[in-house]
Design an enzyme around this catalytic site. Structure first.
Site, PDB file in Angstrom:
ATOM      1  N   ASP A 100     -56.648  25.041  37.117  1.00 49.61           N
ATOM      2  CA  ASP A 100     -55.692  24.439  38.506  1.00 49.61           C
ATOM      3  C   ASP A 100     -56.601  23.396  39.252  1.00 49.61           C
ATOM      4  O   ASP A 100     -56.853  23.704  40.593  1.00 49.61           O
ATOM      5  CB  ASP A 100     -55.094  25.989  39.535  1.00 49.61           C
ATOM      6  N   ASP A 162     -46.947  23.355  34.901  1.00 49.69           N
ATOM      7  CA  ASP A 162     -47.400  23.081  36.156  1.00 49.69           C
ATOM      8  C   ASP A 162     -48.820  21.735  36.305  1.00 49.69           C
ATOM      9  O   ASP A 162     -49.475  21.504  36.663  1.00 49.69           O
ATOM     10  CB  ASP A 162     -48.366  24.075  36.797  1.00 49.69           C
TER      11      ASP A 162
HETATM   12  N1  GLY Z   1     -48.303  26.604  39.692  1.00 49.71           N
HETATM   13  C1  GLY Z   1     -48.327  27.756  39.629  1.00 49.71           C
HETATM   14  C2  GLY Z   1     -47.059  28.304  39.819  1.00 49.71           C
HETATM   15  O1  GLY Z   1     -46.395  27.416  40.480  1.00 49.71           O
HETATM   16  O2  GLY Z   1     -46.257  28.849  40.518  1.00 49.71           O
END
Ligand code: GLY
Length: 380
Positions: A100, A162
């Site tokens: 992330d 994600d």
């Molecule tokens: N990237 C984590 C979510 O979408 O909750």
């Protein structure tokens, strides 16, 4: 884009942008020292004491940079720069740094560097990009998502949808340093995701488990969705927007086609009332996710710019329906509260995270309006 809008849509964009600017000019100062994720009694909470590495920590500074880019108002810049300074602590919490870093620093420092040319911001973004490329598994040709164990299992070979939104920081690094490695890794990961996460009907899997020693698929998990085989709506949006962005950065047509396929599934699933359920294949329990609709709308607005004339309206009208319906039903324009868009959901299993405020809903709502108003640049 303007010539494709109806008068009603055009007026709504202008009026809503004005309300957004009015409310955020207050919040930018009131929340200058906070890194928000949820809200507490209507005001932003602050994740900097215990959750500095939270994946959402780029959204507040990103929102501030969006507003600075559009208005030039110093209050937005001051808040964004202060949060970037606070975020440096996350680099010293290495075990908690996952994939992330793209979400976190592309919006915080990537935006800063684009708008101001700050060397400090370039440095931060470069550290994040180098962290992300180091997570690449060359045998399996994928980027490892997380570090910690989940449900008692090691996550060494796990990929999640994600990650598609984290790839733009790699495309940036390739351009900035004239080094093809970053783009090559991003494209191999995107190719892997296209084959292993996107189903033939356009719905998507959240988590795919690979054997990290040879890349073979050994399982999957519903992740934040309802069950294996279901369709977590925000995951669907990550694919729509993530693949459009990969197309913008690479020109690979299959990426645009994948974004369109995921968008078609999303539109078909949401169009009854344009209020996104948290999972499109779950029992009807009143669990919504505004963020899914807003991220999807951002992706669809980009698709509009890329497809031939007679295809544009399909995506633009869907984006406008999502934005206008979500705003009408779930927006809070009071200046006594910090949050704007309510009714997002973290995950299906986390009951406390159902139908609540999440900072990224506000970010994507503002980004959609920023783009519809014709402001540039795009930070991703
Ligand atoms: N990237 C984590 C979510 O979408 O909750």
């Amino acid at each position: 884009m303007k010539e494709l809008l109806t008068c009603e849509q055009f007026d709504w964009i202008n009026q809503t942008w004005n309300k957004l600017e009015e409310k955020l000019s207050v919040t930018a100062v009131r929340s200058r020292d906070k890194i928000p994720f949820h809200s507490k009694d209507g005001l932003h909470d602050d994740t900097k004491e215990d959750g500095i590495n939270c994946w959402t920590n780029g959204f507040w500074p990103g929102l501030m940079w969006l507003m600075y880019s559009a208005t030039g108002k110093e209050d937005y810049r001051k808040t964004a720069e202060h949060i970037e300074d606070l975020l440096d602590r996350a680099f010293m919490n290495f075990d908690k740094l996952g994939h992330d870093v793209g979400f976190m620093w592309r919006l915080a420092s990537g935006a800063d560097y684009q708008l101001t040319g700050s060397e400090k911001a370039k440095n931060r973004q470069s550290i994040a990009a180098n962290h992300l490329i180091a997570r690449y598994n060359p045998t399996g040709e994928f980027i490892r998502a997380w570090n910690a164990e989940r449900d008692g299992e090691k996550t060494t070979g796990w990929t999640i949808i994600d990650t598609m939104m984290n790839l733009p920081i790699l495309y940036w690094a390739s351009r900035e340093y004239d080094d093809p490695r970053f783009k090559d890794v991003a494209m191999r990961h995107a190719d892997n995701t296209m084959v292993n996460h996107v189903r033939p009907d356009g719905s998507v899997r959240h988590i795919v488990k690979h054997d990290p020693t040879n890349g073979e698929i050994v399982g999957e998990s519903a992740g934040q969705g309802y069950e294996i085989g279901s369709a977590w709506s925000r995951g669907q949006s990550w694919i729509i927007y993530g693949f459009v962005l990969s197309y913008i950065h690479t020109g690979k047509v299959e990426y645009l086609d994948t974004a369109k396929k995921a968008a078609h599934y999303f539109i078909a699933a949401v169009c009854e009332d344009w209020l996104p359920r948290q999972d499109f294949r779950a029992p009807e329990e009143g669990i919504y996710d505004a963020s899914a609709g807003l991220i999807a709308a951002c992706g669809m607005i980009e698709i509009v710019k890329l497809v031939p004339e007679y295809e544009k309206k399909l995506y633009l009208n869907a984006a406008m329906k999502l934005l206008m319906t979500i705003e009408r039903e779930w927006a809070d324009w009071s200046e006594d509260t910090d949050f704007i868009i309510n009714n997002s959901t973290g995950s299906y299993k986390g009951k406390k995270s159902h139908n609540t405020y999440l900072i990224y809903a506000d970010y994507y709502f503002a980004e959609a309006l920023y783009k519809l108003k014709g402001y540039e640049p795009l930070f991703w």
